[in-house]
Write a protein that holds these residues in place. Structure first.
Motif, PDB file in Angstrom:
ATOM      1  N   THR A  78       0.838  -1.200   0.000  1.00 38.29           N
ATOM      2  CA  THR A  78       0.000   0.000   0.000  1.00 38.29           C
ATOM      3  C   THR A  78       0.876   1.254   0.000  1.00 38.29           C
ATOM      4  OG1 THR A  78      -0.115  -0.086   2.418  1.00 38.29           O
ATOM      5  CG2 THR A  78      -1.918  -1.114   1.182  1.00 38.29           C
ATOM      6  N   ARG A  86      -2.342   7.448  -1.024  1.00 37.17           N
ATOM      7  CA  ARG A  86      -2.590   7.183  -2.439  1.00 37.17           C
ATOM      8  C   ARG A  86      -1.381   7.660  -3.251  1.00 37.17           C
ATOM      9  NH1 ARG A  86      -7.419   6.393  -5.188  1.00 37.17           N
ATOM     10  NH2 ARG A  86      -8.525   6.724  -3.209  1.00 37.17           N
ATOM     11  N   GLU A  93      -4.396   3.338  -4.215  1.00 36.86           N
ATOM     12  CA  GLU A  93      -4.016   3.101  -2.825  1.00 36.86           C
ATOM     13  C   GLU A  93      -3.203   1.828  -2.667  1.00 36.86           C
ATOM     14  OE1 GLU A  93      -7.652   3.030  -0.668  1.00 36.86           O
ATOM     15  OE2 GLU A  93      -7.945   5.201  -0.760  1.00 36.86           O
TER      16      GLU A  93
END
Length: 336
Positions: A78, A86, A93
């Motif tokens: 992530t 993001r 993301e």
């Protein structure tokens, strides 16, 4: 999320997306400055190879980099280091989104390094072994002046041979020990690992670098395992015959590389430790991250210059790290 194979040997899933980015674009993806985004985590040794090679060759502007956080869950790496969690360029993301954009039914590992085509948002390749070779051979017109020859033609057969045994016995060998599901599997992996480390020590006792008299792809591939050894593999993966810092030749060799621009200035020990100790809960169920080891000794003199050779041959060292890519303060002896 389990990494250990109960009762058996650990087997790495090596089914990668093997599409290549080449000078002639024969796979549909030509080398083009700014078109692609290299997605890495500083925690991952396979991704760290690409980070080092990219920096040594001066590809920072041609191949921009996205840095994922040090941990992941069963779904994906992530972008939790970025504002809004993001990636600001890809707008996603999770790295998983780029894999599914290319292969909607993708069921293999969502791994780093991965190169994503910014124009489509689709992953192009995660074939970590080929990515760094192609950086050397296919991205040549975009190299910085003075970039080293990391994969010179005359040395390729020897580099390939060394890389093959180092991968099997060391790079992947520490995982085979750490993720072993039986005493028999662990014992075999342990013996194989330290036999190869002894072989490497003998090889490096009279030679500053693994192949030839300058740094090559072989040194990059060994370094990313050695730099994690005392912080992670010695304790977490039970590779504890001795610490790297107790192996005089390999320890001096690793310090020599660490102190070479392009190597140590990419290493984030905080991310490395947090990844292994937090993600591998079947090995470390408490999630406690060790405070040590002390990192100051990475900067002690290595005394290997008398062996001859120079890191960059006829080339030059890379310049300072781009500020936006600098390892955060406190994450290593060179950071901050």
């Amino acid at each position: 999320m389990s990494y250990v194979n109960p009762g058996g040997e650990y087997a790495r899933d090596s089914r990668y997306i093997t599409t290549r980015i080449t000078a002639d674009g024969r796979d549909g993806f030509p080398v083009e400055a700014g078109r692609y985004r290299l997605v890495v985590s500083r925690a991952c040794p396979w991704a760290s190879r690409a980070v080092i090679v990219r920096r040594l060759l001066g590809l920072e502007r041609a191949l921009p980099m996205a840095i994922a956080g040090p941990t992941h869950d069963e779904r994906s790496w992530t972008f939790d280091l970025d504002p809004g969690r993001r990636d600001p360029v890809l707008g996603i993301e999770r790295l998983r989104d780029a894999y599914l954009a290319r292969h909607p039914g993708y069921e293999r590992g969502i791994t780093v390094p991965a190169i994503v085509d910014v124009t489509t948002g689709k992953v192009v390749t995660n074939d970590f072994a080929q990515i760094t070779i192609d950086m050397s051979l296919e991205w040549t017109p975009l190299h910085r002046p003075g970039a080293p020859a990391l994969y010179p033609p005359a040395l390729r057969p020897e580099i390939d041979a060394v890389n093959e045994v180092v991968y099997k016995d060391v790079n992947n060998g520490v995982y085979r020990a750490g993720f072993a599901g039986s005493q028999k599997a662990y014992d075999a992996a342990y013996e194989r690992l330290f036999a190869r480390l002894d072989w490497l020590s003998d090889r490096l006792e009279g030679s500053r670098y693994l192949v030839g008299d300058t740094i090559t792809e072989a040194d990059v591939r060994l370094f990313t395992t050695l730099v994690r050894f005392d912080a992670v593999y010695h304790g977490h993966f039970k590779c504890n015959r001795r610490k790297l810092s107790e192996a005089p030749v390999l320890w001096a060799y690793a310090r020599d590389l660490f102190q070479t621009p392009g190597f140590g200035d990419t290493v984030d020990f905080d991310h490395i430790k947090r990844h292994y100790y937090l993600v591998h809960r079947d090995i470390n169920p408490t999630g406690v991250v060790p405070a040590g080891p002390d990192l100051a000794n990475w900067l002690e003199p290595h005394d290997r210059a008398p062996l001859g050779g120079t890191p960059f041959g006829d080339g030059t060292p890379p310049g300072p790290v781009e500020p936006e890519e600098a390892v955060p303060a406190g994450h290593g002896p060179l950071a901050g």
